[in-house]
Design a protein around this motif. Sequence first.
Motif, PDB file in Angstrom:
ATOM      1  N   GLU A 261       0.830  -1.207   0.000  1.00 58.04           N
ATOM      2  CA  GLU A 261       0.000   0.000   0.000  1.00 58.04           C
ATOM      3  C   GLU A 261       0.864   1.257   0.000  1.00 58.04           C
ATOM      4  O   GLU A 261       0.526   2.254  -0.645  1.00 58.04           O
ATOM      5  CB  GLU A 261      -0.947  -0.038   1.198  1.00 58.04           C
ATOM      6  CG  GLU A 261      -2.009  -1.135   1.056  1.00 58.04           C
ATOM      7  CD  GLU A 261      -2.959  -1.208   2.230  1.00 58.04           C
ATOM      8  OE1 GLU A 261      -2.594  -0.713   3.330  1.00 58.04           O
ATOM      9  OE2 GLU A 261      -4.061  -1.769   2.074  1.00 58.04           O
ATOM     10  N   ASP A 264       1.863   1.845  -3.447  1.00 61.45           N
ATOM     11  CA  ASP A 264       0.746   1.940  -4.384  1.00 61.45           C
ATOM     12  C   ASP A 264       0.796   0.785  -5.386  1.00 61.45           C
ATOM     13  O   ASP A 264       0.470   0.952  -6.570  1.00 61.45           O
ATOM     14  CB  ASP A 264       0.767   3.284  -5.125  1.00 61.45           C
ATOM     15  CG  ASP A 264      -0.601   3.638  -5.727  1.00 61.45           C
ATOM     16  OD1 ASP A 264      -1.624   3.167  -5.186  1.00 61.45           O
ATOM     17  OD2 ASP A 264      -0.639   4.356  -6.737  1.00 61.45           O
ATOM     18  N   TRP A 266      -0.911  -2.139  -6.413  1.00 60.73           N
ATOM     19  CA  TRP A 266      -2.220  -2.770  -6.256  1.00 60.73           C
ATOM     20  C   TRP A 266      -2.182  -4.258  -6.565  1.00 60.73           C
ATOM     21  O   TRP A 266      -2.916  -5.051  -5.956  1.00 60.73           O
ATOM     22  CB  TRP A 266      -3.238  -2.055  -7.140  1.00 60.73           C
ATOM     23  CG  TRP A 266      -3.589  -0.711  -6.591  1.00 60.73           C
ATOM     24  CD1 TRP A 266      -2.945   0.467  -6.818  1.00 60.73           C
ATOM     25  CD2 TRP A 266      -4.631  -0.423  -5.658  1.00 60.73           C
ATOM     26  NE1 TRP A 266      -3.516   1.480  -6.094  1.00 60.73           N
ATOM     27  CE2 TRP A 266      -4.576   0.962  -5.377  1.00 60.73           C
ATOM     28  CE3 TRP A 266      -5.618  -1.186  -5.043  1.00 60.73           C
ATOM     29  CZ2 TRP A 266      -5.455   1.593  -4.508  1.00 60.73           C
ATOM     30  CZ3 TRP A 266      -6.502  -0.561  -4.178  1.00 60.73           C
ATOM     31  CH2 TRP A 266      -6.411   0.809  -3.909  1.00 60.73           C
ATOM     32  N   GLN A 267      -1.348  -4.665  -7.515  1.00 60.88           N
ATOM     33  CA  GLN A 267      -1.284  -6.087  -7.841  1.00 60.88           C
ATOM     34  C   GLN A 267      -0.666  -6.896  -6.707  1.00 60.88           C
ATOM     35  O   GLN A 267      -1.168  -7.965  -6.342  1.00 60.88           O
ATOM     36  CB  GLN A 267      -0.496  -6.280  -9.136  1.00 60.88           C
ATOM     37  CG  GLN A 267      -1.230  -5.731 -10.355  1.00 60.88           C
ATOM     38  CD  GLN A 267      -0.425  -5.894 -11.617  1.00 60.88           C
ATOM     39  OE1 GLN A 267       0.685  -5.367 -11.742  1.00 60.88           O
ATOM     40  NE2 GLN A 267      -0.970  -6.620 -12.576  1.00 60.88           N
ATOM     41  N   ARG A 269      -0.680  -5.946  -3.613  1.00 58.07           N
ATOM     42  CA  ARG A 269      -1.681  -5.869  -2.537  1.00 58.07           C
ATOM     43  C   ARG A 269      -2.718  -6.978  -2.689  1.00 58.07           C
ATOM     44  O   ARG A 269      -3.088  -7.644  -1.713  1.00 58.07           O
ATOM     45  CB  ARG A 269      -2.357  -4.494  -2.569  1.00 58.07           C
ATOM     46  CG  ARG A 269      -3.477  -4.296  -1.565  1.00 58.07           C
ATOM     47  CD  ARG A 269      -4.077  -2.906  -1.725  1.00 58.07           C
ATOM     48  NE  ARG A 269      -5.166  -2.672  -0.780  1.00 58.07           N
ATOM     49  CZ  ARG A 269      -6.435  -3.051  -0.989  1.00 58.07           C
ATOM     50  NH1 ARG A 269      -6.746  -3.671  -2.126  1.00 58.07           N
ATOM     51  NH2 ARG A 269      -7.358  -2.803  -0.082  1.00 58.07           N
ATOM     52  N   ALA A 270      -3.208  -7.198  -3.912  1.00 58.11           N
ATOM     53  CA  ALA A 270      -4.212  -8.242  -4.143  1.00 58.11           C
ATOM     54  C   ALA A 270      -3.653  -9.620  -3.818  1.00 58.11           C
ATOM     55  O   ALA A 270      -4.351 -10.464  -3.224  1.00 58.11           O
ATOM     56  CB  ALA A 270      -4.692  -8.190  -5.590  1.00 58.11           C
ATOM     57  N   GLN A 295     -11.555  -6.891   0.269  1.00 50.97           N
ATOM     58  CA  GLN A 295     -10.553  -5.828   0.228  1.00 50.97           C
ATOM     59  C   GLN A 295      -9.716  -5.919  -1.042  1.00 50.97           C
ATOM     60  O   GLN A 295      -9.392  -4.912  -1.671  1.00 50.97           O
ATOM     61  CB  GLN A 295      -9.616  -5.931   1.432  1.00 50.97           C
ATOM     62  CG  GLN A 295     -10.186  -5.484   2.753  1.00 50.97           C
ATOM     63  CD  GLN A 295      -9.142  -5.626   3.851  1.00 50.97           C
ATOM     64  OE1 GLN A 295      -9.158  -6.579   4.644  1.00 50.97           O
ATOM     65  NE2 GLN A 295      -8.209  -4.699   3.887  1.00 50.97           N
ATOM     66  N   HIS A 299     -10.624  -1.725  -6.618  1.00 50.20           N
ATOM     67  CA  HIS A 299      -9.921  -1.342  -7.851  1.00 50.20           C
ATOM     68  C   HIS A 299      -9.466  -2.573  -8.630  1.00 50.20           C
ATOM     69  O   HIS A 299      -8.329  -2.648  -9.123  1.00 50.20           O
ATOM     70  CB  HIS A 299      -8.724  -0.444  -7.541  1.00 50.20           C
ATOM     71  CG  HIS A 299      -9.110   0.923  -7.077  1.00 50.20           C
ATOM     72  ND1 HIS A 299      -9.925   1.761  -7.819  1.00 50.20           N
ATOM     73  CD2 HIS A 299      -8.803   1.597  -5.938  1.00 50.20           C
ATOM     74  CE1 HIS A 299     -10.102   2.890  -7.154  1.00 50.20           C
ATOM     75  NE2 HIS A 299      -9.437   2.822  -6.011  1.00 50.20           N
ATOM     76  N   SER A 300     -10.372  -3.548  -8.768  1.00 43.44           N
ATOM     77  CA  SER A 300     -10.021  -4.770  -9.493  1.00 43.44           C
ATOM     78  C   SER A 300      -9.745  -4.504 -10.965  1.00 43.44           C
ATOM     79  O   SER A 300      -9.147  -5.344 -11.646  1.00 43.44           O
ATOM     80  CB  SER A 300     -11.145  -5.807  -9.362  1.00 43.44           C
ATOM     81  OG  SER A 300     -12.344  -5.324  -9.933  1.00 43.44           O
ATOM     82  N   ARG A 302      -7.573  -2.631 -11.955  1.00 45.37           N
ATOM     83  CA  ARG A 302      -6.125  -2.504 -12.064  1.00 45.37           C
ATOM     84  C   ARG A 302      -5.426  -3.860 -12.064  1.00 45.37           C
ATOM     85  O   ARG A 302      -4.201  -3.917 -12.155  1.00 45.37           O
ATOM     86  CB  ARG A 302      -5.586  -1.657 -10.910  1.00 45.37           C
ATOM     87  CG  ARG A 302      -6.221  -0.271 -10.818  1.00 45.37           C
ATOM     88  CD  ARG A 302      -5.553   0.559  -9.742  1.00 45.37           C
ATOM     89  NE  ARG A 302      -6.260   1.820  -9.526  1.00 45.37           N
ATOM     90  CZ  ARG A 302      -5.833   2.792  -8.722  1.00 45.37           C
ATOM     91  NH1 ARG A 302      -4.707   2.633  -8.056  1.00 45.37           N
ATOM     92  NH2 ARG A 302      -6.532   3.910  -8.578  1.00 45.37           N
ATOM     93  N   LEU A 303      -6.206  -4.928 -11.934  1.00 50.90           N
ATOM     94  CA  LEU A 303      -5.645  -6.276 -11.873  1.00 50.90           C
ATOM     95  C   LEU A 303      -5.784  -6.964 -13.230  1.00 50.90           C
ATOM     96  O   LEU A 303      -6.636  -6.613 -14.042  1.00 50.90           O
ATOM     97  CB  LEU A 303      -6.371  -7.105 -10.801  1.00 50.90           C
ATOM     98  CG  LEU A 303      -6.443  -6.502  -9.402  1.00 50.90           C
ATOM     99  CD1 LEU A 303      -7.221  -7.428  -8.478  1.00 50.90           C
ATOM    100  CD2 LEU A 303      -5.042  -6.239  -8.846  1.00 50.90           C
TER     101      LEU A 303
END
Length: 461
Positions: A261, A264, A266-267, A269-270, A295, A299-300, A302-303
């Motif tokens: 986080e 930043d 995001w991938q 993080r997922a 959670q 912003h899925s 971005r995956l």
Amino acid sequence: MSGERCCVECGARLSRYNAAQWCATCAPAAVDEPMEMSAQFWWSEHMLAALSTWHLGRVIYAYRTHPFHGPQPLSQKRVAAWLDVTQAQLSRIETGPAPEVITKLMRWARILRIPAELLWFKLPSTSTLGEVNRNDFLRTAAAVTATAAASPHGLLQLLNETTPADLPARVGSAEIEQLRAASSLFASWDARYGGGLVREVVATQLRVAVSYLRAGCAPRYRNDLYAAVGSLAHTAGFMAFDACVHRDATDMFALALKCAEEADAWQLRAKVLSSSARQAIWTGKPKEGLRFVQQAFLHSDRLTATERAMLYTTEARAQAKISAVEEVVKAVGHADDQFSRADPAENPSWMNYYDAAQHAGDTGHALFDLAIHGRFGGEARRRLQTAVAGHAGDAERSRTISMIKLASLTMATGDPDEAVGIGSTAVQRAASLRSMRAAEDVHELRTFARRAGAHLVQAAE
């Protein structure tokens, strides 16, 4: 019999677990204390089944009754003397509630010389890892990863060939690349051998990586540094999860999430949240697992499609644990749809493992919990068969765990004779891993086998 070893005193055949010259009866008794047991002793199914219960009394009982000691188990009186308790106290320890006083657990574990990586609690460190140059290790790991495949045993020898050095005052692209390479190497070991083999070493490297966050770093490298540390923390966390050292896994996943986080990323993080969810599901907290998945879907867009498929399979596994049949079917359908759109070229490096075999195995595991109760048995079996057939050698743990699940499902709902063939092979494979998750799945398989009146072949040592 060729290769058979016999006691030098009485001539009795020695157990395969016994590396000494004497049988247990004839062994010198000048100093009566526990001997150093071999890795085969500790990683045998007999001991792993007891260790997986997190009950040291059961571990002590398994130690006393191990086949290594021959037809006559070690007496309670003798082991009680080692542990400085009475025979009556040891009897209560073995058969009563799990002991919880950590000082006693640590003392008894040290006396019996139980390997630290098999324990569910931490022993005070007595290794010399603090005296080596961990930066040299990271650099060497990066070089080896770039040039050739490495075995853990070969590369870990480097830890004994380095000298102390200070941490860098500034961190740049070279150090970040070293962290990435080390994370990739450790993750490949984890998938092939299981999390127990080098977990403590990886945890040590993680502490070094965290110290990099306190060094100077140019702003343009800051996010990359946090992401690299987060990736290594995730790898270390998953190794701890696989070794069922859940407190360490939780802490490491939390660190990985914070780094992702902060960067930043995001991938990443997922991925971390998906692994946290799987740990929660494994430890009997599927609703907490669902919260992690929710959670992760933030912003899925971005995956990649592969990452969304991974998250849907994790959701399906959580829903299955609470018997939400319609939700399981819906999640598996979404996962299949996303995976059909997957483009491996779009994926970050840590998603390389998620191929068709992994997808089949993960969705098959989700359907397993419904199948043993009579729903979607054929579909669960088909997917698990696809996983077993499709996994390559670098995913040995995933292949073995899918094979164990397939055997359990066949044992519970199909032909026990067929299940014995699948299960016996799976048990042999699991014995070569250092995975407590696989060991616990073997324990579940044996429960299904007992109910079916079937007998599985013991793991060869």
